[in-house]
Structures are given as C-alpha cells and as structure tokens.
Write a protein that holds these residues in place. Structure first.
Motif, PDB file in Angstrom:
ATOM      1  N   VAL A 290       0.853  -1.186   0.000  1.00  0.00           N
ATOM      2  CA  VAL A 290       0.000   0.000   0.000  1.00  0.00           C
ATOM      3  C   VAL A 290       0.892   1.241   0.000  1.00  0.00           C
ATOM      4  O   VAL A 290       1.774   1.378   0.848  1.00  0.00           O
ATOM      5  CB  VAL A 290      -0.917   0.026   1.237  1.00  0.00           C
ATOM      6  CG1 VAL A 290      -1.860   1.231   1.179  1.00  0.00           C
ATOM      7  CG2 VAL A 290      -1.704  -1.273   1.349  1.00  0.00           C
ATOM      8  N   GLN A 291       0.657   2.130  -0.939  1.00  0.00           N
ATOM      9  CA  GLN A 291       1.367   3.411  -0.915  1.00  0.00           C
ATOM     10  C   GLN A 291       0.835   4.232   0.263  1.00  0.00           C
ATOM     11  O   GLN A 291      -0.374   4.308   0.476  1.00  0.00           O
ATOM     12  CB  GLN A 291       1.139   4.167  -2.220  1.00  0.00           C
ATOM     13  CG  GLN A 291       1.955   5.443  -2.337  1.00  0.00           C
ATOM     14  CD  GLN A 291       1.627   6.224  -3.605  1.00  0.00           C
ATOM     15  OE1 GLN A 291       0.525   6.753  -3.733  1.00  0.00           O
ATOM     16  NE2 GLN A 291       2.563   6.280  -4.542  1.00  0.00           N
ATOM     17  N   ILE A 292       1.736   4.822   1.034  1.00  0.00           N
ATOM     18  CA  ILE A 292       1.268   5.588   2.188  1.00  0.00           C
ATOM     19  C   ILE A 292       0.409   6.766   1.724  1.00  0.00           C
ATOM     20  O   ILE A 292       0.574   7.279   0.619  1.00  0.00           O
ATOM     21  CB  ILE A 292       2.429   6.069   3.085  1.00  0.00           C
ATOM     22  CG1 ILE A 292       3.324   7.079   2.351  1.00  0.00           C
ATOM     23  CG2 ILE A 292       3.231   4.890   3.602  1.00  0.00           C
ATOM     24  CD1 ILE A 292       4.356   7.749   3.254  1.00  0.00           C
ATOM     25  N   ALA A 293      -0.481   7.176   2.575  1.00  0.00           N
ATOM     26  CA  ALA A 293      -1.409   8.253   2.237  1.00  0.00           C
ATOM     27  C   ALA A 293      -0.780   9.616   2.513  1.00  0.00           C
ATOM     28  O   ALA A 293       0.140   9.733   3.329  1.00  0.00           O
ATOM     29  CB  ALA A 293      -2.688   8.101   3.051  1.00  0.00           C
ATOM     30  N   ASP A 327      -4.930   7.523  -1.726  1.00  0.00           N
ATOM     31  CA  ASP A 327      -5.096   8.900  -1.250  1.00  0.00           C
ATOM     32  C   ASP A 327      -6.473   9.482  -1.544  1.00  0.00           C
ATOM     33  O   ASP A 327      -6.808  10.556  -1.042  1.00  0.00           O
ATOM     34  CB  ASP A 327      -3.973   9.816  -1.747  1.00  0.00           C
ATOM     35  CG  ASP A 327      -3.907   9.937  -3.251  1.00  0.00           C
ATOM     36  OD1 ASP A 327      -4.833   9.467  -3.929  1.00  0.00           O
ATOM     37  OD2 ASP A 327      -2.926  10.498  -3.752  1.00  0.00           O
ATOM     38  N   ASP A 328      -7.287   8.753  -2.315  1.00  0.00           N
ATOM     39  CA  ASP A 328      -8.661   9.216  -2.529  1.00  0.00           C
ATOM     40  C   ASP A 328      -9.587   8.778  -1.402  1.00  0.00           C
ATOM     41  O   ASP A 328     -10.728   9.249  -1.308  1.00  0.00           O
ATOM     42  CB  ASP A 328      -9.193   8.697  -3.867  1.00  0.00           C
ATOM     43  CG  ASP A 328      -9.197   7.177  -3.957  1.00  0.00           C
ATOM     44  OD1 ASP A 328      -8.247   6.548  -3.442  1.00  0.00           O
ATOM     45  OD2 ASP A 328     -10.147   6.606  -4.538  1.00  0.00           O
ATOM     46  N   VAL A 329      -9.133   7.889  -0.531  1.00  0.00           N
ATOM     47  CA  VAL A 329      -9.971   7.429   0.582  1.00  0.00           C
ATOM     48  C   VAL A 329      -9.279   7.726   1.912  1.00  0.00           C
ATOM     49  O   VAL A 329      -9.456   7.016   2.902  1.00  0.00           O
ATOM     50  CB  VAL A 329     -10.289   5.921   0.465  1.00  0.00           C
ATOM     51  CG1 VAL A 329     -11.196   5.670  -0.724  1.00  0.00           C
ATOM     52  CG2 VAL A 329      -9.014   5.080   0.371  1.00  0.00           C
ATOM     53  N   SER A 330      -8.481   8.768   1.936  1.00  0.00           N
ATOM     54  CA  SER A 330      -7.780   9.168   3.149  1.00  0.00           C
ATOM     55  C   SER A 330      -7.899  10.675   3.315  1.00  0.00           C
ATOM     56  O   SER A 330      -8.326  11.381   2.401  1.00  0.00           O
ATOM     57  CB  SER A 330      -6.302   8.773   3.071  1.00  0.00           C
ATOM     58  OG  SER A 330      -5.654   9.464   2.017  1.00  0.00           O
ATOM     59  N   THR A 331      -7.526  11.149   4.482  1.00  0.00           N
ATOM     60  CA  THR A 331      -7.482  12.586   4.731  1.00  0.00           C
ATOM     61  C   THR A 331      -6.101  12.945   5.246  1.00  0.00           C
ATOM     62  O   THR A 331      -5.488  12.164   5.995  1.00  0.00           O
ATOM     63  CB  THR A 331      -8.542  13.016   5.764  1.00  0.00           C
ATOM     64  OG1 THR A 331      -8.341  12.285   6.972  1.00  0.00           O
ATOM     65  CG2 THR A 331      -9.944  12.744   5.234  1.00  0.00           C
ATOM     66  N   ALA A 332      -5.609  14.109   4.871  1.00  0.00           N
ATOM     67  CA  ALA A 332      -4.230  14.489   5.184  1.00  0.00           C
ATOM     68  C   ALA A 332      -4.007  14.763   6.669  1.00  0.00           C
ATOM     69  O   ALA A 332      -2.859  14.894   7.098  1.00  0.00           O
ATOM     70  CB  ALA A 332      -3.825  15.709   4.360  1.00  0.00           C
ATOM     71  N   ASP A 333      -5.069  14.824   7.448  1.00  0.00           N
ATOM     72  CA  ASP A 333      -4.907  15.086   8.880  1.00  0.00           C
ATOM     73  C   ASP A 333      -4.929  13.807   9.712  1.00  0.00           C
ATOM     74  O   ASP A 333      -4.938  13.858  10.941  1.00  0.00           O
ATOM     75  CB  ASP A 333      -5.977  16.047   9.381  1.00  0.00           C
ATOM     76  CG  ASP A 333      -7.391  15.484   9.227  1.00  0.00           C
ATOM     77  OD1 ASP A 333      -7.549  14.441   8.545  1.00  0.00           O
ATOM     78  OD2 ASP A 333      -8.332  16.079   9.772  1.00  0.00           O
ATOM     79  N   ASP A 334      -4.941  12.648   9.065  1.00  0.00           N
ATOM     80  CA  ASP A 334      -4.997  11.385   9.791  1.00  0.00           C
ATOM     81  C   ASP A 334      -3.992  10.406   9.202  1.00  0.00           C
ATOM     82  O   ASP A 334      -4.130   9.970   8.056  1.00  0.00           O
ATOM     83  CB  ASP A 334      -6.404  10.789   9.717  1.00  0.00           C
ATOM     84  CG  ASP A 334      -6.608   9.624  10.668  1.00  0.00           C
ATOM     85  OD1 ASP A 334      -5.617   9.164  11.278  1.00  0.00           O
ATOM     86  OD2 ASP A 334      -7.759   9.162  10.808  1.00  0.00           O
ATOM     87  N   ILE A 335      -2.983  10.057   9.988  1.00  0.00           N
ATOM     88  CA  ILE A 335      -1.958   9.129   9.502  1.00  0.00           C
ATOM     89  C   ILE A 335      -2.469   7.696   9.468  1.00  0.00           C
ATOM     90  O   ILE A 335      -1.838   6.806   8.911  1.00  0.00           O
ATOM     91  CB  ILE A 335      -0.689   9.236  10.372  1.00  0.00           C
ATOM     92  CG1 ILE A 335       0.543   8.722   9.608  1.00  0.00           C
ATOM     93  CG2 ILE A 335      -0.869   8.525  11.698  1.00  0.00           C
ATOM     94  CD1 ILE A 335       1.857   9.017  10.288  1.00  0.00           C
ATOM     95  N   HIS A 336      -3.652   7.479  10.069  1.00  0.00           N
ATOM     96  CA  HIS A 336      -4.302   6.164  10.057  1.00  0.00           C
ATOM     97  C   HIS A 336      -5.635   6.255   9.328  1.00  0.00           C
ATOM     98  O   HIS A 336      -6.684   6.404   9.976  1.00  0.00           O
ATOM     99  CB  HIS A 336      -4.524   5.655  11.486  1.00  0.00           C
ATOM    100  CG  HIS A 336      -3.274   5.487  12.274  1.00  0.00           C
ATOM    101  ND1 HIS A 336      -2.972   6.251  13.378  1.00  0.00           N
ATOM    102  CD2 HIS A 336      -2.234   4.647  12.095  1.00  0.00           C
ATOM    103  CE1 HIS A 336      -1.796   5.880  13.852  1.00  0.00           C
ATOM    104  NE2 HIS A 336      -1.331   4.911  13.094  1.00  0.00           N
ATOM    105  N   PRO A 337      -5.624   6.193   7.992  1.00  0.00           N
ATOM    106  CA  PRO A 337      -6.890   6.248   7.249  1.00  0.00           C
ATOM    107  C   PRO A 337      -7.861   5.189   7.751  1.00  0.00           C
ATOM    108  O   PRO A 337      -7.493   4.031   7.945  1.00  0.00           O
ATOM    109  CB  PRO A 337      -6.453   5.974   5.806  1.00  0.00           C
ATOM    110  CG  PRO A 337      -5.020   6.414   5.760  1.00  0.00           C
ATOM    111  CD  PRO A 337      -4.463   6.069   7.105  1.00  0.00           C
TER     112      PRO A 337
END
Length: 458
Positions: A290-293, A327-337
């Motif tokens: 998995v590529q990190i978010a 990165d389409d199912v993550s948010t930049a303020d959470d290191i744990h999507p």
C-alpha cells in the motif's frame, strides 16, 4: 544391581526430553497452502523417528531428528478443503484438528496493517464487524516482540474468524481475505499478521542484508531511537518473521513507510526487503503493498511524498510486485486512514488479477510511463490510462527547465495523455505531479482509481 542401574539410566535417557515439539505455527485451526509441498518442522530427540499422517489421504511420512534435535518433512497438500486432522508421532503423539487447506498470506508492516476495528475510534467500516462470522478465514496474529538474534519460534495461535476475533485482528487483512473469497469461492484463507506500529523497514529484514550494503547501512545508522518500538536492524525480523520462514505462503502484503519518512533511499530499502524475504522462502512470491497516504509531515520538506514516489519506483525494481494508491480514501490530517475496506479490496483485486488470474477488471490507477517535449509543450503518458480524467479545476502538475525550478503548469487531457504548459518555462525538462506531503491525487482512470504521485527529477 549395577546392571539394573544401567538399564534404568538407559530408559531415563531414552524417555527424557523425548516429546516431539512443534512450532506454534503448526497448531489447531491452521491453514496450509493448497496444491503444494508444504514443510513441517520441529524438535525431537536426536535420531528419534518422527512420522506424520494426514487425514486427507492417509499417507504416512517419515524422518529422523538430526543430532541437533531438529527434523523437517515435506507434505503434499491437495486442493482446498477441510477440516482435516494431522497426526505427528515420535515417542509421543500430537494430533492437530480443524486444519484447512487454502491460500495463506503473510501480512506485515506497521500500524496501518496492525490496525483493527478496536483501534482508537474504530474504522470507517464498523458495520462489517457483525458480519464477520466466517470460519474459513483464519488469523495467526503475532504479538510484538524484538530480538537481537534470529529466533526459531514465537508465541501465537490460529484464530477462527468471528465478529470478536475480527474486531481484534488486522482490518486490512480481513477485507483482503473477504474479497478474495468473493471470487475464490469456498477457498479458505489464512492470514499471518506480523506488524508493529511506528517501525521502520530496516527492522523487518536480516541484519546481514543491511550491513553488507553501505547505502542501507548508513540509512540504518541514521535511524533515531523512539519510545514505541525498535529501530535497530532486524529486531522485528528476528522475532516476528524468521520463525515463519519455510511456512508455505501464497504471497505477502505490506503496509509500511510512514516511519521511513525522510529516507532518501526507501526504494532501495523496500526492494532489498522484498528480495531478502524471497531468498529465505526460496520463492518469488507476489508482494503487494500500500502506498502511504498524504499526511501533514511538515511543509518545509518533501519527506512524505518522496516515500510515495519511492514506493512507485519499486514497481520497476522488483518483479511480481503491485502497489495500491489510497489517497482518494484518506485525509491528510490522519496518519491512520479509517477506510480499511477499500485498502483490502484493492490489494485483493491485485492478487485476483495478477496471481490468481480470475479477475478482468482494472486494478491499478494511472502510473507514470514517460514524457515527451514539443515546442514548449510537455506530453505526459501513463499506463492504465484508459478513461483518463481529472476531478476539480486545479492542476497538480508542475514543470521545470534545466534549473529544476518548478512552476505550476496548466494541464489538458487529450487521447488518454496529458498536455502541460507554463509561460514561465520555455524549455521544459522535468515534470512532477501532486508533489507535496499533503496533496491528494485528482487524476483518475475509468475505474475511478487515482494516479500515483511522481517526479522525473530523480
């Protein structure tokens, strides 16, 4: 009396420490790789005869323990099925019950692989917990442990998937298995989960692999101690991976990279880890990661996006690998999507298409292929570019000339490639896309899968 004493001594010598012992991997509820020659091993008295008999064919396998008190046997497994029993005999007998034959995957990395439905505030997909009654999915979750030296065994057990066990197990791994079973009907899935939050990749491979490479050795020496886990080379490998070596697996899943933000050589690090595991297993098994978010690692550096780009580059360094972009199912303020279902599904789709060959859908987002220049315009070409489209009005592309000073570029899609222009760059030479730690991709293909960040600068 002297003769009787000798007889008693010989009897005690023969019966002391006589029990055949198995590693914890070989226990009730385990899953063995189907249609394979799987390795069993353990310990017994030197020269003690050890036999294994399987209920699926009744065949008897024999060997003798070495003078090092170790033994191993190769057992042929049938196509998927079960439950079966396996009897292991020496001076004692061990009967393993409820054994399934199916597909076994090693799932490793850091906290995003470890993350369960019980983690913190829970996952986005909490509605799935109550549905997790699936006795043909089994977890072997390894507790955190570190060692300076390679270990032969560890403390863990196989668990049958229920809502309660799923809630405590890797969510990404569970959704991977669940998706596999949608296409691989009735085939059991075994998930060996060996993960430790906040750990760098260097602790997950053999120490000699790092020490013999000057670049990796320097990178490992630059790792700073942290409170939540080891940073010395091989510490988790020795305790949490080495005891697994030899247990037949279909492939490996990897979700890690956040702890290596700032490393300029992560592509080499990850590629070396992949090769070291394959060397030990004597098999070029599929390795999907998995590529990190995107995340707020800081605005004064490109540490996070450089790791994402390094992960993309590994696809060209190591064969039989695959990467999912999330990165389409993550948010930049959470290191744990929190959306672990999408992660598991995308990993499973890679396996279904590339390894099992029974899925025809598109499993990758657009991946940078090459660029060309013509009269101040730059053309960017991608693999998996059918139905190329952008969401929103912002262009995330930048171009630079020989001076490597990047400027925002206007972008236009034409025939499944993208044309870039900038009035500030008359002779473009370099391109980068989504090149910030927090930037989420806005380029997709017809499968609605996002493009990976990239740069042609290095």
């Amino acid at each position: 009396m002297r003769f009787l004493s000798i007889i008693i001594f010989l009897f005690i010598a023969k019966t002391s420490f006589a029990n055949v012992i198995l590693p914890s991997l070989f226990s009730n509820h385990m899953v063995l790789q189907q249609n394979d020659e799987v390795k069993f091993w353990g310990w017994a008295n030197p020269n003690e005869e050890v036999t294994i008999q399987t209920s699926w064919n009744g065949e008897l396998y024999k060997t003798k323990a070495s003078n090092q008190a170790k033994w191993d046997l190769i057992i042929k497994t049938p196509s998927y099925g079960g439950p079966f029993t396996i009897s292991i005999k020496g001076y004692n007998e061990i009967v393993l019950n409820d054994i399934l034959i199916g597909e076994v995957w090693l799932c490793s990395g850091q906290s995003n692989m470890e993350m369960s439905a019980n983690w913190g505030g829970g996952i986005k997909n909490m509605d799935e917990v109550g549905k997790a009654n699936n006795p043909t999915i089994r977890f072997f979750t390894i507790p955190k442990s570190a060692s300076k030296y390679p270990q032969d065994n560890l403390t863990a057990n196989w668990d049958i998937c229920t809502p309660e066990t799923m809630k405590k197990s890797s969510a990404a791994a569970y959704f991977f298995a669940k998706r596999l079973q949608e296409n691989l009907k009735d085939i059991p899935v075994g998930l060996i989960v060996s993960a430790w939050g906040g750990t760098p990749a260097e602790i997950w491979m053999p120490e000699e692999t790092i020490r013999k490479d000057s670049i990796l050795n320097e990178a490992a020496n630059n790792l700073k101690p942290v409170e939540w886990g080891p940073t010395e080379p091989a510490r988790a490998f020795n305790a949490m991976i080495n005891p697994l070596v030899g247990y037949n697996i279909a492939g490996a899943l990897w979700y890690q990279g956040e702890a290596n933000v700032g490393s300029p050589v992560y592509d080499k690090t990850l590629n070396t880890l992949i090769n070291s595991w394959r060397y030990l297993w004597h098999k070029k098994f599929p390795f999907y990661y998995v590529q990190i978010a995107p995340y707020e690692y800081g605005e004064d550096h490109f540490g996070g996006v450089e790791i994402r780009n390094a992960q993309r580059k590994v696809l060209n360094l190591s064969e039989n690998t695959g990467m999912v972009v999330i990165d389409d199912v993550s948010t930049a303020d959470d290191i744990h999507p929190k959306d672990k279902k999408t992660v598991g599904i995308r990993l499973a789709n890679l396996a279904l298409k590339n390894h099992y060959k029974n899925f025809d859908g598109i499993v990758n987002g657009p991946l940078f292929k090459n660029i060309s220049f013509e009269k101040g315009k730059t053309k960017v070409f991608f693999d998996n570019s059918k139905g190329l489209n952008t969401k929103g009005d912002n262009s995330l592309f930048e171009i630079a000339g020989e001076d490597k000073i990047f400027y925002d570029a206007k972008s236009k899609i034409k025939n499944d490639y993208i044309i870039l222009t900038s009035k500030k760059v008359k002779k473009p030479k370099y391109v980068r896309f989504a090149w910030k730690n927090t930037t989420q991709s806005n380029v997709f293909n017809e499968a609605n899968l996002p493009a990976s960040t990239f740069t042609t600068e290095h």
